[in-house]
Design a protein around this motif. Structure first.
Motif, PDB file in Angstrom:
ATOM      1  N   THR A  48       0.827  -1.205   0.000  1.00  0.00           N
ATOM      2  CA  THR A  48       0.000   0.000   0.000  1.00  0.00           C
ATOM      3  C   THR A  48       0.861   1.255   0.000  1.00  0.00           C
ATOM      4  O   THR A  48       0.572   2.234  -0.700  1.00  0.00           O
ATOM      5  N   LEU A  95       0.415   3.802  -3.137  1.00  0.00           N
ATOM      6  CA  LEU A  95      -0.089   5.163  -2.963  1.00  0.00           C
ATOM      7  C   LEU A  95       1.012   6.199  -3.163  1.00  0.00           C
ATOM      8  O   LEU A  95       0.777   7.260  -3.743  1.00  0.00           O
ATOM      9  N   HIS A 138       1.024   9.067  -6.227  1.00  0.00           N
ATOM     10  CA  HIS A 138       1.171  10.499  -5.957  1.00  0.00           C
ATOM     11  C   HIS A 138       2.328  11.096  -6.756  1.00  0.00           C
ATOM     12  O   HIS A 138       2.189  12.158  -7.381  1.00  0.00           O
ATOM     13  N   LYS A 152      -9.549   7.496  -6.338  1.00  0.00           N
ATOM     14  CA  LYS A 152      -9.871   7.875  -4.962  1.00  0.00           C
ATOM     15  C   LYS A 152     -10.380   6.680  -4.170  1.00  0.00           C
ATOM     16  O   LYS A 152     -10.044   6.503  -2.990  1.00  0.00           O
ATOM     17  N   GLU A 193      -7.434   4.545  -3.191  1.00  0.00           N
ATOM     18  CA  GLU A 193      -6.674   5.092  -2.075  1.00  0.00           C
ATOM     19  C   GLU A 193      -7.365   4.827  -0.741  1.00  0.00           C
ATOM     20  O   GLU A 193      -6.728   4.418   0.236  1.00  0.00           O
ATOM     21  N   THR A 228      -7.265   0.394  -8.595  1.00  0.00           N
ATOM     22  CA  THR A 228      -6.088   1.061  -9.172  1.00  0.00           C
ATOM     23  C   THR A 228      -5.888   0.654 -10.620  1.00  0.00           C
ATOM     24  O   THR A 228      -5.638   1.498 -11.495  1.00  0.00           O
TER      25      THR A 228
END
Length: 343
Positions: free
Chosen positions: A240, A244, A248, A271, A274, A309
């Protein structure tokens, strides 16, 4: 010749719309700019348009269910084989068995989704006729061929308990080739002309690797007993963080090309990924070791986040191909980087 006449009381007979007024509202210029010598330019900013507004490149015709599902399931399979090898080495036999079976099921469904999108099984077989190192699809097909039988042997020997030596060897080989299965699709997507994929060529393999580890950790939490889920909890937390963090950094580096990831369906999926991945990892780490039910819920959230994702990346690519703006932006960025490398 102009039909306008100059009289004592002014200009008469002037044709409308023929007089250029620099900087006037409604004129051709959107803004006045200064060039390197400080002079203001009357050249308008370029519009991102194409012939009759049609896309510059062809939008992918792949089905989201098939190809995004193929991405997710392949990543789950490859990372699960690595987790299974770790579980076997540390004596977590029930975790090892469940992840081996999960890896076999995932790679089987992934291959089926790919063949379904190709239309005929023979097309997949034709990709194995040659090995072309410069083609990610060709290399990926051979990776799948080398990984699939090993994953199958590892799962069958674990369930039946027969031929343990062959099972250990197959588990080791699946663990060695699993990372390539999980990440080669990132290289494959980046090798296309789709702006949102090609522009993210640095990050996509790492994003897919993190997403794969997230999914494998989720599978372990969902299927392993509470006493053996420390390893999948750590795997989920690591995956994770990579997933993430890379997402970003990717959006930050892409600049204007990040818009397809931040708008529409892709944005909603990103979103959701995440939230699901972060909540699943935090819940699994903090409470997954105390409650079997909590661990299973966290595992389901991690799997859903990883899948979101992959679907987000797919939808962002499709949106970027449909809008000429992103194609032009990508081409200009490539031209500027080429000029910079030559100077």
């Amino acid at each position: 010749m102009s039909e306008a006449e100059v009289r004592t009381d002014g200009l008469h007979g002037q044709r409308p719309g023929r007089q250029a007024v620099p900087g006037a509202k409604g004129g051709r210029t959107k803004r006045q700019r200064r060039d390197r010598r400080g002079e203001r330019s009357m050249v308008p900013d370029a519009d991102f348009t194409s012939y009759y507004g049609r896309p510059i490149i062809k939008e992918p015709t792949w089905r989201a269910r098939d190809i995004a599902g193929y991405l997710f399931l392949g990543g789950l399979a490859g990372a699960s084989s690595v987790l299974a090898a770790g579980a076997q080495a540390t004596g977590r036999h029930r975790l090892a068995t469940s992840t081996k079976v999960g890896a076999l099921g995932a790679i089987s469904l992934s291959t089926a989704a790919l063949i379904h999108d190709l239309g005929r099984p023979s097309r997949f077989v034709n990709m194995l006729r040659v090995l072309k190192p410069t083609s990610p699809m060709s290399v990926g097909s051979w990776i799948l061929l080398g990984y699939g039988p090993a994953a199958g042997l590892a799962a069958v020997t674990a369930v039946t308990g027969r031929f343990p030596g062959i099972g250990r060897a197959a588990t080791g080989w699946a663990a060695l080739t699993g990372p390539a299965v999980a990440t080669y699709t990132g290289v494959l997507f980046a090798d296309t002309a789709i702006p949102a994929w090609h522009g993210a060529y640095r990050e996509l393999p790492f994003l897919f690797a993190g997403s794969a580890a997230t999914a494998a950790g989720g599978l372990g939490l969902l299927t392993a007993p509470r006493a053996e889920n420390a390893l999948p909890r750590g795997t989920a937390a690591f995956g994770t963080a990579v997933e993430l963090g890379t997402a970003h950094l990717m959006r930050r580096r892409l600049g204007p090309l990040a818009e397809p990831y931040e708008r529409g369906k892709a944005s909603r999926l990103m979103k959701a990924a995440e939230v699901l991945a972060a909540s699943g990892a935090i819940t699994g780490v903090l409470a997954g070791g105390r409650s079997r039910v909590v661990a299973a819920v966290a595992g389901a959230a991690l799997l859903a986040g990883s899948a979101a994702t992959r679907f987000a990346v797919f939808e962002a690519g499709r949106a970027s191909a449909a809008d000429p703006k992103y194609v032009v932006t990508s081409q200009r960025a490539g031209a500027q980087s080429g000029q910079a490398s030559r100077t």
